[in-house]
Design a protein around this motif. Structure first.
Motif, PDB file in Angstrom:
ATOM      1  N   ALA A   1      45.791  36.290  37.860  1.00 14.94           N
ATOM      2  CA  ALA A   1      46.626  35.262  38.488  1.00 14.94           C
ATOM      3  C   ALA A   1      46.048  34.789  39.812  1.00 14.94           C
ATOM      4  CB  ALA A   1      48.034  35.806  38.697  1.00 14.94           C
ATOM      5  N   GLY A   2      44.865  35.299  40.169  1.00 10.82           N
ATOM      6  CA  GLY A   2      44.247  34.866  41.403  1.00 10.82           C
ATOM      7  C   GLY A   2      44.720  35.586  42.642  1.00 10.82           C
TER       8      GLY A   2
ATOM      9  N   PRO B   1      42.231  35.025  54.306  1.00 12.55           N
ATOM     10  CA  PRO B   1      40.997  34.243  54.094  1.00 12.55           C
ATOM     11  C   PRO B   1      40.920  33.769  52.652  1.00 12.55           C
ATOM     12  CG  PRO B   1      40.532  36.591  54.092  1.00 12.55           C
ATOM     13  CD  PRO B   1      41.978  36.442  54.461  1.00 12.55           C
ATOM     14  N   PRO B   2      40.223  32.652  52.406  1.00 13.01           N
ATOM     15  CA  PRO B   2      40.083  32.190  51.014  1.00 13.01           C
ATOM     16  C   PRO B   2      39.224  33.160  50.217  1.00 13.01           C
ATOM     17  CG  PRO B   2      38.699  30.910  52.491  1.00 13.01           C
ATOM     18  CD  PRO B   2      39.547  31.768  53.372  1.00 13.01           C
ATOM     19  N   CYS B   3      39.555  33.277  48.925  1.00 16.89           N
ATOM     20  CA  CYS B   3      38.819  34.192  48.050  1.00 16.89           C
ATOM     21  C   CYS B   3      37.558  33.472  47.558  1.00 16.89           C
ATOM     22  CB  CYS B   3      39.680  34.611  46.863  1.00 16.89           C
ATOM     23  SG  CYS B   3      40.941  35.810  47.305  1.00 16.89           S
ATOM     24  N   ASP B   4      36.382  33.862  48.055  1.00 16.08           N
ATOM     25  CA  ASP B   4      35.138  33.259  47.587  1.00 16.08           C
ATOM     26  C   ASP B   4      34.172  34.334  47.082  1.00 16.08           C
ATOM     27  OD1 ASP B   4      34.690  34.487  49.953  1.00 16.08           O
ATOM     28  OD2 ASP B   4      33.759  32.769  50.958  1.00 16.08           O
TER      29      ASP B   4
END
Length: 915
Positions: free
Chosen positions: A233-234, A439-442
Motif C-alpha cells: 500500500a506504499g 521524507p518521500p520514499c525514494d
C-alpha cells in the motif's frame, strides 16, 4: 469467631448504593463479651492497627470508633472496623461498614462496601475478614501479631487484590463510561466489560471492542503479513522476510545487510525480540530463542514511538524508552534495578501503570554487549541499557508526544489502521522525530512503521513518566457511544407485595404494542420479545442482567422482589420508572424483616433508584406506599410523581391534582387519566380483560399502574387503550385469576398466598357467584410466619364454607402437615361449622374440591407451581372458559353506578385490595 457465610450484593441495596458483601459472623466464645471485658484490649489493638484511631463510627468524627471500644462494644463490630482498615492498608479503597444483630444470640451480619469493579467471585473480601478475625483474636488473647507477621499477611492480601483487580487499560474504560452515565459491568474476573443495555449494549475486552475486526486482529498478529500488506500500500516499512530456520534468517541478513531485527512472527509484548544483530551467529541464536517462525527485518533508524488510533482518529502518541538505569558510582546494576522497581507505580505484569524490570538472560545479553554484568558499578550519570526493546511490558517507560505529532504522521497512522481494518490500533514507529515531516520514499525505508498492534496497551498514554496523561479510555468510550449516548434503554422496575407479576406483564404487553421489543423478568421467568427463554423465579439481579444484556431488547420491564434485592442487591443502577403496587404483611420473619415498616424499607430501594427526572408510580390508596414519597433518599421532588388509585376522592390525590400533577384513577366505572383539572376516560373497567365485567376490582389497580408506567415511557394513550383491550389474560397472564370450566362447574385459578391477595380474590368470587357457592383447594407457603398464616386462614374462613387444604411440594422448612394443620385449626376457630378436609398434594386436593362443588358453583384453586397445576387441570378435562367468563347473574353488577362500592361480607371489610 468464624465466618458462617458470605454473599455479595452486586448492585444498589438496602445498605448503600454500591456493591457490598454481607458476612454472617458467629462469635462463639466471644458471644456477649464486650471490649471492656478484656483488660488492655483497646491499647493493644491500636498498637497493632493504629489507623483505627481515625475511624468515625457512629460519632461522625475521627476517634468515634475508639470511644466505642473504650465504652464497650461487641467483637463483631470490632472485626468489621479492622477489616475495613486492613482493606485500606492494601490500597483497596472502601470505607462503609455496618454490623447488625440477627435473631440468634452471638450471630451478626457484617456488611462492608466493596470496590465497584471487584469481581463478584473475588476471594478478597473473605480473606480480608478472615485476617481481621485472626488479628482480633490474637489481640484478645495476648499481645497480638508482630509487625513483621502483619506486614507479611498484608503483602499477601495486597498481591491477591492486585491479581484480581482490573488493569489500567480496562479501568480507564470503566471510569470513562461511568463518568458519562453509561452502565458498565465487569464480567467475572476478566477484562471483559459489558457497557450499555439491550440493543445499545456494547462489549469491550481491554482495548478491543465488539466492532474490532477479527480479520484485522489476525493480520496484526502476523508481523510478516502486516509488513507485506502495508508495503504493497506504499506505507514505509522495514524491508524483510519470514524465516522458518536459522539458515533462512542468515540468508535474509546477507540480503538486507546489518543491522537487522529478529522477532517472532506471531509474538507480542516485545518477547524474544532481538535488535542490533550484525553477525550470522547472533541471528542464528535469536531465531533459536524464538522457537518457531521468525521475521527478519532491516533495523530502522530513529526513536521508538507508539501512536494510538481510535475510530480513525489519532488520540495519543508516546515516545517509548527502553528500560535502563543511571549510575551513581556506588551501586551495582542489580542494586540500581532494585531501586527502580521500588517505585510504587511498578508492579508485576500489567496491573500497574509501569511493569517491574526483570533481570534475566535477555538482560545479561544486553549488558554483555555493553561490557557489563549485573555486578558492574556504573559511573555517576552513566546510562546502562537493560533491554533493546522499549515495550512497557518489559519495564520500559514513556513520554507523551501527542501534541507534537506532525500531520504527515497523523495521516500515515490513520491509513495504517484503515488498511489493517482495526477500530483501535497501536501503531509502532521508528522515526528520527515524530514532529518532523516524513521524507518521500525514494528507496528502502530508513524509518517508518515497524508493527501494528490490535488490543494495544493504554498504560503509556494514561500515565506517562513524562508529559501529560491522555484520557484514552474516554476516546474509546466516545467511539463506542457517539453523540453523547449513555447506552441505556428505557427501563421500568416493579415491586410491591401483590400484583407485581401482573403489572409487569401488562407493561410489557402495552409497550410491545408501541413497536418496541420488550424484555421482562417476573416470578415465572424471563421473556424476550414475547418468547420465554427461562422458566424460574426470575425477580433477582441475575435475571435483570439477562434482560439488560440482551442485544434484542429495546425496553426492559423488571419485576423486582424482596428476596433477590435483599440477598443479591439490584441488577441495575437506575431505572426511568419505578412502580410500587402495594405493601402489606407478607414474608415477615424472613431475611430480618419483622414488620411492614421493614418491608417498606426494602421496597423503597426501587423508588430510590429511579433516576433524577424519572417517574415514580405509586399506589395512593396504600398508606405504606404513600409514605415512600416522603423518604429522604427517594427525593420525590427530583422525580416526577404519578399516583394511581381506586378512590378519586383520596385527599392526597386531589391535592396532587390541584398542583397540576398527574394520576390514573378509577372513576365512575372508567379507567381515567387525570392531569390537573383535566380528565380523560380511557377504558371502562367492565371492558378490561380479566376484570370479569368489573367484579375483579384489583385488576383495575393493576391496569392503572401499568398504564401510568407505559405513559411515563412515552406510549400514546390511544395506543394503550387498544393494546390493553387486546390483552389475553389466559395466555399472557396465566394463573392469575384465570377461569376454567368443567361441565357446569367453574374453576378459578389464582396465585394468592397472603391475606391481602386472598381477600381480593374472594371479593371477586363473591361478586360473581356469591359466598355460599364457593369451594376452595388451598395451599399456603411454609416460609410465612405463623401469625401471617393464621391471618390468611381467617380470611379463608370468613369467605368460604368448604375448603380442601394441601401442602406445597416444598415445605420450606416446615414439618409435613404443619402448615395445613395450623390453617385448619385457625379456620375452625373462626368458623366452627366450616367443612374442611386435608388432601395429599395438589392432585387429590383439586379432585376433592371438584367433587364438593355442585352445578353453577366455582372452585377456587390456589397453587404453588403453575405448570404442574395446569397439566393436572387439563388431565381432569378442565378447559379454558372461552367467551363466557362472567356468570349470567352478574350482568347487573358489571356497570356499577357512579360512586357505588362493591363489598364482600363485613368480616372482609378493611382488607387491602390486591394491587
Amino acid at each position: 469467631m468464624k465466618i458462617e457465610s458470605l454473599r455479595r450484593l452486586r448492585g444498589p441495596n438496602v445498605y448503600l448504593s454500591r456493591p457490598a458483601v454481607v458476612a454472617r459472623l458467629r462469635l462463639d466464645d466471644l458471644a456477649g463479651v464486650e471490649t471492656t471485658d478484656c483488660t488492655g484490649f483497646t491499647e493493644r489493638l491500636l498498637r497493632a492497627v493504629p489507623g483505627l484511631a481515625e475511624h468515625h463510627c457512629a460519632a461522625g468524627s475521627p476517634g468515634g470508633f475508639i470511644s466505642r471500644l473504650r465504652n464497650g462494644t461487641y467483637f463483631g463490630h470490632v472485626s468489621e472496623h479492622v477489616c475495613i482498615e486492613l482493606s485500606q492498608l492494601i490500597g483497596r479503597d472502601v470505607s462503609f461498614g455496618r454490623t447488625v444483630g440477627t435473631s440468634e444470640t452471638g450471630v451478626y451480619d457484617v456488611i462492608m462496601e466493596c470496590p465497584i469493579d471487584e469481581s463478584p467471585e473475588s476471594s478478597v473480601p473473605r480473606e480480608l475478614l478472615t485476617a481481621a478475625i485472626d488479628l482480633v483474636r490474637e489481640v484478645h488473647g495476648g499481645a497480638g501479631p508482630t509487625a513483621r507477621a502483619l506486614e507479611e499477611r498484608l503483602a499477601g492480601l495486597a498481591a491477591l487484590a492486585e491479581r484480581e483487580a482490573t488493569g489500567p487499560s480496562t479501568r480507564s474504560i470503566i471510569v470513562a463510561a461511568r463518568r458519562r452515565g453509561i452502565p458498565v459491568e465487569r464480567f467475572d474476573d476478566l477484562s471483559l466489560l459489558r457497557l450499555g443495555w439491550g440493543h445499545r449494549r456494547r462489549l469491550a475486552w481491554a482495548a478491543m471492542t465488539d466492532r474490532t475486526s477479527a480479520v484485522g486482529v489476525d493480520i496484526a498478529g502476523d508481523k510478516h503479513v502486516t509488513r507485506r500488506l502495508l508495503d504493497e500500500a506504499g506505507i514505509p516499512v522495514a524491508a524483510g522476510g519470514a524465516a522458518e530456520t536459522a539458515a533462512d534468517a542468515v540468508r535474509l541478513l546477507d540480503e538486507l545487510g546489518a543491522p537487522v531485527v529478529v522477532k517472532p512472527r506471531h509474538g507480542r509484548q516485545g518477547r524474544d525480540v532481538a535488535l542490533h544483530l550484525t553477525t550470522a551467529d547472533e541471528v542464528s541464536r535469536a531465531v533459536d530463542a524464538v522457537g518457531g517462525e521468525a521475521v527478519v527485518e532491516r533495523q530502522l533508524d530513529g526513536r521508538d514511538y507508539r501512536v494510538l488510533v481510535v475510530a480513525g482518529e489519532v488520540v495519543a502518541a508516546a515516545e517509548r524508552v527502553a528500560p535502563h538505569v543511571t549510575g551513581d558510582g556506588r551501586a551495582t546494576v542489580a542494586e540500581l534495578v532494585e531501586r527502580v522497581n521500588a517505585d510504587p507505580r511498578r508492579g508485576p505484569g500489567h496491573s500497574r501503570v509501569l511493569t517491574r524490570i526483570d533481570l534475566d538472560e535477555t538482560t545479561d545479553r544486553v549488558l554483555s554487549r555493553q561490557g557489563r554484568t549485573r555486578e558492574s558499578v556504573p559511573e555517576t550519570g552513566e546510562t546502562v541499557r537493560l533491554r533493546e526493546t522499549a515495550n512497557l511490558s518489559t519495564g520500559g517507560t514513556s513520554r507523551d508526544v501527542t501534541d507534537q505529532v506532525h500531520p504527515d504522521v497523523t495521516r500515515l497512522c490513520q491509513r495504517v489502521a484503515a488498511l489493517i481494518g482495526l477500530d483501535i490500533a497501536g501503531i509502532d514507529l521508528r522515526l528520527p522525530d515524530i514532529a518532523a515531516a516524513l521524507p518521500p520514499c525514494d528507496g528502502p525505508a530508513t524509518s517508518g512503521v515497524i508493527e501494528v498492534n490490535a488490543v494495544p496497551g493504554l498504560r503509556m498514554h494514561l500515565a506517562p513518566v513524562h508529559g501529560r496523561p491522555r484520557d484514552v479510555g474516554d476516546a474509546i468510550v466516545r467511539a463506542m457511544f457517539p453523540g453523547g449516548s449513555d447506552g441505556r434503554i428505557p427501563a421500568v422496575a416493579i415491586t410491591g407485595t401483590n400484583g407485581k407479576t401482573t403489572v409487569a406483564r401488562l407493561i410489557a404487553h402495552l409497550l410491545s404494542g408501541s413497536g418496541m421489543r420488550a424484555g421482562m423478568t417476573s416470578t415465572d421467568g424471563v421473556v424476550i420479545d414475547g418468547r420465554t427463554i427461562q422458566v424460574a423465579d426470575a425477580t433477582g439481579p441475575r435475571s435483570a442482567q439477562m434482560v439488560l444484556g440482551d442485544p434484542q431488547v429495546e425496553v426492559a420491564v423488571l419485576e423486582t422482589a424482596r428476596g433477590g434485592l435483599l440477598r443479591r442487591g439490584l441488577g441495575y443502577d437506575w431505572t426511568d420508572v419505578g412502580v410500587i403496587t402495594n405493601i402489606t404483611a407478607d414474608h415477615l420473619g424472613q431475611d430480618g424483616l419483622d414488620s411492614i415498616e421493614d418491608l417498606a424499607h426494602v421496597k423503597a430501594v426501587v423508588a430510590e433508584r429511579v433516576r433524577d427526572g424519572g417517574t415514580l408510580v405509586l399506589n395512593v390508596d396504600d398508606p405504606w406506599v404513600r409514605s415512600l414519597a416522603d423518604r429522604p433518599r427517594v427525593r420525590a421532588d427530583r422525580k416526577r410523581l404519578v399516583w394511581f388509585g381506586m378512590d378519586p376522592a383520596n385527599p392526597v390525590l386531589t391535592e396532587h391534582l390541584a398542583r397540576g400533577g398527574a394520576a390514573y384513577v378509577l372513576h365512575d366505572g372508567w379507567l381515567v387519566q387525570a392531569t390537573g383539572a383535566r380528565r380523560t376516560p380511557l377504558l371502562r373497567l367492565a371492558e378490561v380483560p380479566g376484570a370479569y365485567g368489573g367484579a375483579a376490582l384489583h385488576v383495575a389497580a393493576n391496569a392503572l399502574a401499568a398504564i401510568a408506567a407505559a405513559r411515563a415511557l412515552g406510549a400514546r394513550p390511544e395506543h394503550l387503550v387498544d393494546r390493553l383491550a387486546e390483552f389475553d389474560p389466559s395466555v399472557e397472564n396465566p394463573g392469575r385469576g384465570t377461569l376454567f370450566r368443567l361441565g357446569d362447574v367453574s374453576v378459578f385459578v389464582d396465585y394468592a398466598h397472603n391475606p391481602a391477595a386472598l381477600a381480593a380474590t374472594l371479593r371477586t368470587l363473591h361478586r360473581l357467584w356469591g359466598a355460599e357457592r364457593c369451594v376452595a383447594a388451598v395451599t399456603l407457603p411454609g416460609d410465612r410466619r405463623d401469625d401471617l398464616l393464621a391471618a390468611s386462614a381467617q380470611i379463608l374462613a370468613d369467605g368460604l364454607t368448604r375448603v380442601v387444604l394441601y401442602e406445597d411440594h416444598d415445605s420450606r422448612g416446615r414439618a409435613p402437615g404443619e402448615v395445613s394443620g395450623l390453617v385448619e385449626r385457625e379456620m375452625r376457630a373462626r368458623r366452627p361449622q366450616l367443612t374442611a378436609i386435608r388432601a395429599d398434594g395438589y392432585r387429590d386436593a383439586v379432585t376433592a374440591a371438584l367433587r364438593m362443588a355442585g352445578p353453577g358453583e366455582v372452585v377456587l384453586v390456589i397453587y404453588e407451581k403453575w405448570a404442574p397445576m395446569r397439566s393436572w387441570l387439563a388431565e381432569l378435562g378442565v378447559t379454558p372458559a372461552g367467551g363466557t367468563p362472567v356468570p349470567a347473574g352478574f350482568a347487573a353488577l358489571s356497570s356499577p353506578a357512579p360512586g357505588a362500592t362493591l363489598q364482600v361480607a363485613r368480616s372482609l371489610t378493611g382488607i387491602p385490595a390486591r394491587g
